[in-house]
Design a protein around this motif. Structure first.
Motif, mmCIF file in Angstrom:
data_model
loop_
_atom_site.group_PDB
_atom_site.id
_atom_site.type_symbol
_atom_site.label_atom_id
_atom_site.label_comp_id
_atom_site.label_asym_id
_atom_site.label_seq_id
_atom_site.Cartn_x
_atom_site.Cartn_y
_atom_site.Cartn_z
ATOM 1 N N THR A 205 0.810 -1.213 0.000
ATOM 2 C CA THR A 205 0.000 0.000 0.000
ATOM 3 C C THR A 205 0.846 1.267 0.000
ATOM 4 O OG1 THR A 205 -1.784 -1.157 1.140
ATOM 5 C CG2 THR A 205 -1.837 1.238 1.216
ATOM 6 N N SER A 206 2.025 1.217 0.607
ATOM 7 C CA SER A 206 2.888 2.402 0.596
ATOM 8 C C SER A 206 3.418 2.677 -0.800
ATOM 9 C CB SER A 206 4.056 2.229 1.571
ATOM 10 O OG SER A 206 5.025 1.336 1.070
ATOM 11 N N GLY A 207 3.380 1.660 -1.661
ATOM 12 C CA GLY A 207 3.801 1.831 -3.050
ATOM 13 C C GLY A 207 5.291 1.940 -3.239
ATOM 14 N N SER A 208 6.088 1.505 -2.220
ATOM 15 C CA SER A 208 7.541 1.644 -2.369
ATOM 16 C C SER A 208 8.274 0.664 -1.478
ATOM 17 C CB SER A 208 7.979 3.071 -2.014
ATOM 18 O OG SER A 208 8.034 3.237 -0.603
ATOM 19 N N HIS A 209 9.606 0.733 -1.566
ATOM 20 C CA HIS A 209 10.488 -0.114 -0.765
ATOM 21 C C HIS A 209 10.567 0.324 0.692
ATOM 22 C CE1 HIS A 209 12.889 3.406 -1.631
ATOM 23 N NE2 HIS A 209 13.803 3.012 -0.764
ATOM 24 N N LYS A 210 10.060 1.499 1.010
ATOM 25 C CA LYS A 210 10.261 2.095 2.329
ATOM 26 C C LYS A 210 9.725 1.237 3.477
ATOM 27 C CE LYS A 210 12.097 6.106 1.004
ATOM 28 N NZ LYS A 210 13.416 6.588 1.455
ATOM 29 N N LEU A 211 8.745 0.403 3.199
ATOM 30 C CA LEU A 211 8.150 -0.412 4.251
ATOM 31 C C LEU A 211 9.154 -1.396 4.852
ATOM 32 C CD1 LEU A 211 5.432 -0.718 5.667
ATOM 33 C CD2 LEU A 211 4.780 -2.401 3.940
ATOM 34 N N ASN A 212 10.186 -1.769 4.080
ATOM 35 C CA ASN A 212 11.188 -2.716 4.575
ATOM 36 C C ASN A 212 11.873 -2.221 5.842
ATOM 37 O OD1 ASN A 212 10.693 -4.255 2.239
ATOM 38 N ND2 ASN A 212 12.304 -3.198 1.100
ATOM 39 N N SER A 213 12.148 -0.922 5.903
ATOM 40 C CA SER A 213 12.788 -0.348 7.079
ATOM 41 C C SER A 213 11.775 0.205 8.067
ATOM 42 C CB SER A 213 13.770 0.767 6.666
ATOM 43 O OG SER A 213 14.476 1.257 7.786
ATOM 44 N N ALA A 214 10.631 0.660 7.582
ATOM 45 C CA ALA A 214 9.614 1.230 8.467
ATOM 46 C C ALA A 214 9.163 0.216 9.511
ATOM 47 C CB ALA A 214 8.419 1.718 7.650
ATOM 48 N N ILE A 215 8.892 -1.004 9.096
ATOM 49 C CA ILE A 215 8.430 -2.004 10.060
ATOM 50 C C ILE A 215 9.542 -2.354 11.036
ATOM 51 C CG2 ILE A 215 8.987 -3.927 8.504
ATOM 52 C CD1 ILE A 215 6.150 -3.689 11.154
ATOM 53 N N ALA A 216 10.788 -2.362 10.583
ATOM 54 C CA ALA A 216 11.906 -2.671 11.484
ATOM 55 C C ALA A 216 12.055 -1.593 12.554
ATOM 56 C CB ALA A 216 13.197 -2.809 10.683
ATOM 57 N N GLN A 217 12.030 -0.335 12.132
ATOM 58 C CA GLN A 217 12.205 0.744 13.093
ATOM 59 C C GLN A 217 11.017 0.856 14.048
ATOM 60 O OE1 GLN A 217 14.210 4.380 11.730
ATOM 61 N NE2 GLN A 217 14.251 3.522 9.658
ATOM 62 N N ALA A 218 9.812 0.660 13.543
ATOM 63 C CA ALA A 218 8.633 0.684 14.409
ATOM 64 C C ALA A 218 8.663 -0.484 15.392
ATOM 65 C CB ALA A 218 7.363 0.634 13.555
ATOM 66 N N TYR A 219 9.133 -1.634 14.934
ATOM 67 C CA TYR A 219 9.226 -2.811 15.808
ATOM 68 C C TYR A 219 10.147 -2.545 16.992
ATOM 69 C CZ TYR A 219 10.961 -7.329 17.439
ATOM 70 O OH TYR A 219 11.366 -8.387 18.227
#
Length: 550
Positions: A205-219
């Motif tokens: 849904t974010s439409g990009s690669h950014k989710l790969n790091s977003a979930i790690a940092q939020a975790y």
């Protein structure tokens, strides 16, 4: 002898096909669909022995003893037991794997560890410096701003592989593994002998690669027991990704979005709000540093540096919050290495070795994530690749910047990083519509570029959108403007192969989709888009504000 004859193989030299004699009376399809063998019981069952004795196991003349369905002009017999067959290495003895349009890995093949390219770098990236003391910053120095575990990852220059927590692996499975696509249609349209692949990261849904790091940092923020996080976003992909990750984990998310993007891309803003994030155009009146920037630059359209300053201030002044960043930092490149690790695994499955690897370059998250595993091989002396970083001509940090210590943000509240930079005060032209607007480059990538281990080119935005439109019409995906920088250079390299006749293999990163970037596409389609290339005098304004670090 009859058993010997049954073990004979028929191998198509021209087509690389292989087949075995079928049991008596049974049809067997071999290689091409129309090529069928039927077992023929014959008095000449000792032909294999005859061939081995007279031709060392190889015979290519037309023979009256051959099966009537086989033409000796195209095929030859090989006895499984003869010495000649055992020495035939290098011959195409099996059906060549047809590379599919999309190569999907199994979930079991997804990376279980992130790869840290710094571990293989002989010359490590320069450390972050405290802007007040100009001394290297350690774990305790960074704790007021960043999450504890992320600080450890940021400072770790020696551990090559870091385990991905199971919770993050499970989240990845919602949209990974991402496909590696063979661009057959683009190759045909360009009439190039080059083989083109792209790693598509837009399938979420974010439409990009950014989710790969977003979930790690939020975790790691959640694991630390924090209430929420603050961040900046430019075009909005990172803000969208982080808002998704925070919603999944139940964290509050405050996003400072570059003002020009906030105005140009309202739908991406609304996606963030839909996931529960608050979104503020930057610079704003809500922070001290925002008010200061507005006073010094009235009417400014903002920059990532401005947004970073506001997000850092908001984190340090809000109890239970930490700042997280979508690019630039080494921890982000670490998380994004899943891109390159999946790409390498997919290529290895089909025995493909790329000649050229291309990534768009803003702060370095996609570029670093894509090239890291391949760069590691180059650093270890195992293989050699050509790496090309592509940046916008209006924000050319690698191609025209200086390799010095600089602030990571416009407000000068963040640590100093040694990187290729245009100066933290540099603000791209308001007509810049293609993203990648950060003033500097990740420190590890800067070091690699400084050592000549990769190249960099800058491209003008009208040519970028021309490539984007061409790609969309041929490959069927509307690419993000950022991704289109890599597309532009991939097409250029493929056309060079057309001129030289070289069959090079090109891999580029398609970082995401452009469905929320239609204002920029509209400007291009209406002929209203123009190119801006800063003059040396323009760049000097940013350089003048560089800190003095000996």
């Amino acid at each position: 002898m009859l058993n010997h004859f049954r073990e004979l193989q028929v191998v198509g030299l021209q087509h690389g096909s292989v087949g075995e004699w079928a049991p008596e009376g049974e049809l067997k399809r071999v290689g091409e669909p129309e090529k069928i063998l039927r077992y023929q019981e014959s008095a000449y069952v000792s032909m294999c022995e005859w061939m081995c004795r007279h031709q060392a196991g190889w015979h290519r003349r037309r023979s009256e003893y051959s099966c009537p369905s086989i033409s000796w002009d195209r095929s030859f017999f090989i006895c499984k037991n003869c010495r000649a067959r055992k020495e035939q290495k290098g011959m195409r003895m099996s059906v060549e794997k047809k590379i599919p349009y999309k190569i999907y890995l199994e979930e079991s093949e997804m990376p279980k560890q992130w790869y840290n390219v710094r571990a293989d770098m002989k010359n490590k990236p320069a450390p972050l410096l405290n802007p007040a003391t100009l001394q290297p910053m350690g774990y305790e120095d960074l704790r007021p701003v960043f999450c504890d575990e992320l600080i450890k990852q940021e400072l770790d220059n020696d551990t090559a592989y870091i385990d991905i927590p199971q919770e993050i692996q499970d989240f990845y499975k919602m949209y990974r593994p991402a496909p590696l696509v063979r661009a057959y249609c683009l190759e045909k349209a360009l009439e190039t002998p080059a083989k083109i692949y792209y790693k598509f990261e837009g399938n979420n849904t974010s439409g990009s690669h950014k989710l790969n790091s977003a979930i790690a940092q939020a975790y790691y923020a959640k694991k630390q027991g924090l209430k929420g996080v603050t961040t900046e976003t430019g075009a909005g992909q990172w803000g969208t990704a982080l808002s998704m990750a925070c919603a999944y984990l139940g964290l509050d998310c405050k996003v400072y979005m570059v003002k020009v993007s906030y105005e140009q891309k309202p739908f991406r803003r609304e996606v963030m709000r839909t996931y529960g994030a608050s979104v503020t155009p930057s610079p704003s009146e809500t922070t001290e540093v925002g008010r200061k920037i507005l006073a010094e630059h009235p009417g400014t359209t903002g920059s990532l540096g401005c947004a970073i300053s506001e997000a850092v201030e908001a984190a340090t002044k809000s109890e239970g919050y930490r700042y997280v960043l979508g690019s630039v930092l080494n921890q982000v490149l670490l998380h994004q290495s899943v891109i390159g690790l999946e790409t390498k695994t997919a290529l290895d499955k089909y025995g493909v070795t790329p000649d050229i690897i291309i990534g768009c370059a803003g702060g370095g998250s996609n570029l670093g994530g894509l090239i890291s595993p391949f760069m590691g091989e180059k650093l270890r002396g195992e293989k050699d690749y050509r790496f090309i970083a592509v940046e916008p001509a209006s924000c050319p940090s690698l191609t025209r910047g200086k390799y010095v210590y600089d602030f990571c943000d416009t407000g000068m509240v963040c640590p100093l990083a040694k990187m290729y930079t245009l100066g933290s005060g540099y603000i791209p032209s308001a007509n810049h519509a293609g993203g990648l607007r950060y003033h500097g480059m990740n420190s590890a990538l800067s070091q690699l570029y400084h050592e000549g281990l990769m190249e960099a080119v800058s491209v003008e935005q009208t040519s970028v959108f021309a490539a984007a439109k061409q790609f969309a019409m041929i490959e069927g995906i509307l690419p993000a403007p950022e991704s289109s920088h890599a597309i532009r250079v991939a097409i250029d390299e493929a056309l060079k192969c057309k001129e030289t006749g070289e069959e090079k293999t090109i891999v580029f990163g398609l970082t995401g989709t452009g469905y929320f970037d239609m204002v920029a596409y509209q400007k291009y389609n209406d002929g209203e888009m123009s190119d801006y290339i800063p003059t040396d005098a323009d760049l000097q304004v940013g350089f003048a504000g560089l800190p003095k670090v000996e």
